[in-house]
Design a protein around this motif. Structure first.
Motif, PDB file in Angstrom:
ATOM      1  N   LEU A  97      -2.552 -11.293 -16.056  1.00  0.00           N
ATOM      2  CA  LEU A  97      -2.653  -9.974 -16.694  1.00  0.00           C
ATOM      3  C   LEU A  97      -1.700  -9.840 -17.885  1.00  0.00           C
ATOM      4  O   LEU A  97      -2.113  -9.354 -18.947  1.00  0.00           O
ATOM      5  CB  LEU A  97      -2.396  -8.866 -15.672  1.00  0.00           C
ATOM      6  CG  LEU A  97      -2.904  -7.484 -16.099  1.00  0.00           C
ATOM      7  CD1 LEU A  97      -4.421  -7.438 -16.042  1.00  0.00           C
ATOM      8  CD2 LEU A  97      -2.315  -6.399 -15.221  1.00  0.00           C
ATOM      9  N   GLU A 135     -10.269  -4.677 -18.211  1.00  0.00           N
ATOM     10  CA  GLU A 135      -9.494  -5.129 -17.052  1.00  0.00           C
ATOM     11  C   GLU A 135      -8.103  -4.513 -17.035  1.00  0.00           C
ATOM     12  O   GLU A 135      -7.599  -4.127 -15.958  1.00  0.00           O
ATOM     13  CB  GLU A 135      -9.403  -6.658 -17.063  1.00  0.00           C
ATOM     14  CG  GLU A 135     -10.727  -7.335 -16.757  1.00  0.00           C
ATOM     15  CD  GLU A 135     -10.678  -8.843 -16.898  1.00  0.00           C
ATOM     16  OE1 GLU A 135     -11.631  -9.505 -16.466  1.00  0.00           O
ATOM     17  OE2 GLU A 135      -9.687  -9.366 -17.455  1.00  0.00           O
ATOM     18  N   THR A 138      -8.451  -0.769 -16.077  1.00  0.00           N
ATOM     19  CA  THR A 138      -8.799  -0.644 -14.655  1.00  0.00           C
ATOM     20  C   THR A 138      -7.611  -0.979 -13.766  1.00  0.00           C
ATOM     21  O   THR A 138      -7.366  -0.315 -12.748  1.00  0.00           O
ATOM     22  CB  THR A 138      -9.981  -1.571 -14.325  1.00  0.00           C
ATOM     23  OG1 THR A 138     -11.100  -1.218 -15.135  1.00  0.00           O
ATOM     24  CG2 THR A 138     -10.365  -1.455 -12.863  1.00  0.00           C
ATOM     25  N   HIS A 139      -6.868  -2.009 -14.149  1.00  0.00           N
ATOM     26  CA  HIS A 139      -5.693  -2.398 -13.361  1.00  0.00           C
ATOM     27  C   HIS A 139      -4.674  -1.269 -13.285  1.00  0.00           C
ATOM     28  O   HIS A 139      -4.207  -0.912 -12.191  1.00  0.00           O
ATOM     29  CB  HIS A 139      -5.036  -3.638 -13.969  1.00  0.00           C
ATOM     30  CG  HIS A 139      -3.691  -3.946 -13.387  1.00  0.00           C
ATOM     31  ND1 HIS A 139      -3.521  -4.594 -12.189  1.00  0.00           N
ATOM     32  CD2 HIS A 139      -2.428  -3.653 -13.835  1.00  0.00           C
ATOM     33  CE1 HIS A 139      -2.234  -4.703 -11.919  1.00  0.00           C
ATOM     34  NE2 HIS A 139      -1.550  -4.153 -12.902  1.00  0.00           N
ATOM     35  N   HIS A 140      -4.310  -0.701 -14.427  1.00  0.00           N
ATOM     36  CA  HIS A 140      -3.284   0.355 -14.439  1.00  0.00           C
ATOM     37  C   HIS A 140      -3.783   1.632 -13.781  1.00  0.00           C
ATOM     38  O   HIS A 140      -2.999   2.333 -13.113  1.00  0.00           O
ATOM     39  CB  HIS A 140      -2.831   0.614 -15.875  1.00  0.00           C
ATOM     40  CG  HIS A 140      -1.949  -0.458 -16.425  1.00  0.00           C
ATOM     41  ND1 HIS A 140      -0.630  -0.598 -16.048  1.00  0.00           N
ATOM     42  CD2 HIS A 140      -2.195  -1.469 -17.305  1.00  0.00           C
ATOM     43  CE1 HIS A 140      -0.094  -1.637 -16.676  1.00  0.00           C
ATOM     44  NE2 HIS A 140      -1.023  -2.176 -17.438  1.00  0.00           N
ATOM     45  N   ALA A 143      -3.582   0.919 -10.105  1.00  0.00           N
ATOM     46  CA  ALA A 143      -2.178   0.888  -9.678  1.00  0.00           C
ATOM     47  C   ALA A 143      -1.636   2.296  -9.526  1.00  0.00           C
ATOM     48  O   ALA A 143      -0.898   2.600  -8.559  1.00  0.00           O
ATOM     49  CB  ALA A 143      -1.344   0.101 -10.682  1.00  0.00           C
ATOM     50  N   SER A 173       1.894   4.734 -15.158  1.00  0.00           N
ATOM     51  CA  SER A 173       0.703   3.915 -14.933  1.00  0.00           C
ATOM     52  C   SER A 173      -0.552   4.611 -15.453  1.00  0.00           C
ATOM     53  O   SER A 173      -1.422   3.974 -16.065  1.00  0.00           O
ATOM     54  CB  SER A 173       0.547   3.590 -13.441  1.00  0.00           C
ATOM     55  OG  SER A 173       1.584   2.736 -13.002  1.00  0.00           O
TER      56      SER A 173
END
Length: 220
Positions: A97, A135, A138-140, A143, A173
């Motif tokens: 990432l 990506e 979506t990750h943050h 999270a 986040s």
């Protein structure tokens, strides 16, 4: 025949550099003797040589060294993508990432690289930006939601659980997610995914308490 000779020469040279100090030696060698147009081929050959030997860290370091030494090279985006692939192949998920984020920062719509390139040259990085931006956002976003769940499950009286600190982490986040959603929308305004990205940006800003910005995003 000439191509085979060149390839054999490059492999021999990369092998020699691998016995010294690897990618750092390439830069030092040509910094002292003058740059060569083929230097990217040496880095590529060395990176692949390490990969053949399953020296994943050394391979990744080689791709990364080239990108850092030649940030405006036309070959840098290719090397940055290769770095992501090597991290995946070598089994270093925690490195993937950050490498994707570095790609977006280096070559994305807000970068000097993007500003200096033609539309045809930008088209080479667009597919990777499309994937990586989604990506990252979506990750943050995920999270932030996970942190919210953790805070909801932890009573106020639990020793060692700082709710104020957790709320700030959640906010950061959500703001990070909103920023990546925004960059996706700016980079791909006509993309079919962009309306969803703008809505999710609004949701993230709302959760972060950025109400005026959230309203603007919802209106958009």
């Amino acid at each position: 025949a000439e191509l085979e000779i060149v390839q054999d020469t490059l492999r021999a040279m990369s092998l020699a550099f691998s016995h010294l100090e690897g990618a750092g030696t390439i830069h030092d060698y040509y910094a002292a003797r003058g740059e060569r147009s083929y230097v990217h081929m040496l880095y590529r050959q060395l990176g692949e040589l390490y990969l053949e030997k399953e020296r994943y860290r050394d391979s990744a370091h080689t791709w990364k060294q080239f990108v850092e030494q030649y940030p405006q090279s036309d070959f840098s985006p290719q090397f940055s993508v290769r770095l992501v692939e090597v991290y995946r192949q070598g089994g270093f998920p925690s490195e993937i990432l950050p490498a994707k984020q570095d790609f977006v920062v280096r070559y994305g719509i807000r970068s000097n690289y993007w500003a200096d390139r033609s539309d045809a040259q930008r088209s080479e990085v667009r597919p990777h930006l499309h994937q990586y931006l989604e990506e990252l956002a979506t990750h943050h976003h995920g999270a932030a939601q996970l942190l919210q769940q953790e805070m909801s499950a932890a009573p106020q009286t639990v020793d060692g659980f700082d709710h104020a600190q957790q709320r700030e982490r959640i906010r950061e986040s959500f703001l990070a997610a909103a920023d990546w959603y925004a960059e996706f929308a700016d980079t791909f305004p006509a993309d079919t995914r962009t309306p969803d990205m703008v809505f999710l940006m609004a949701e993230s800003l709302h959760e972060a308490g950025e109400l005026p910005r959230a309203i603007t995003a919802y209106e958009k």
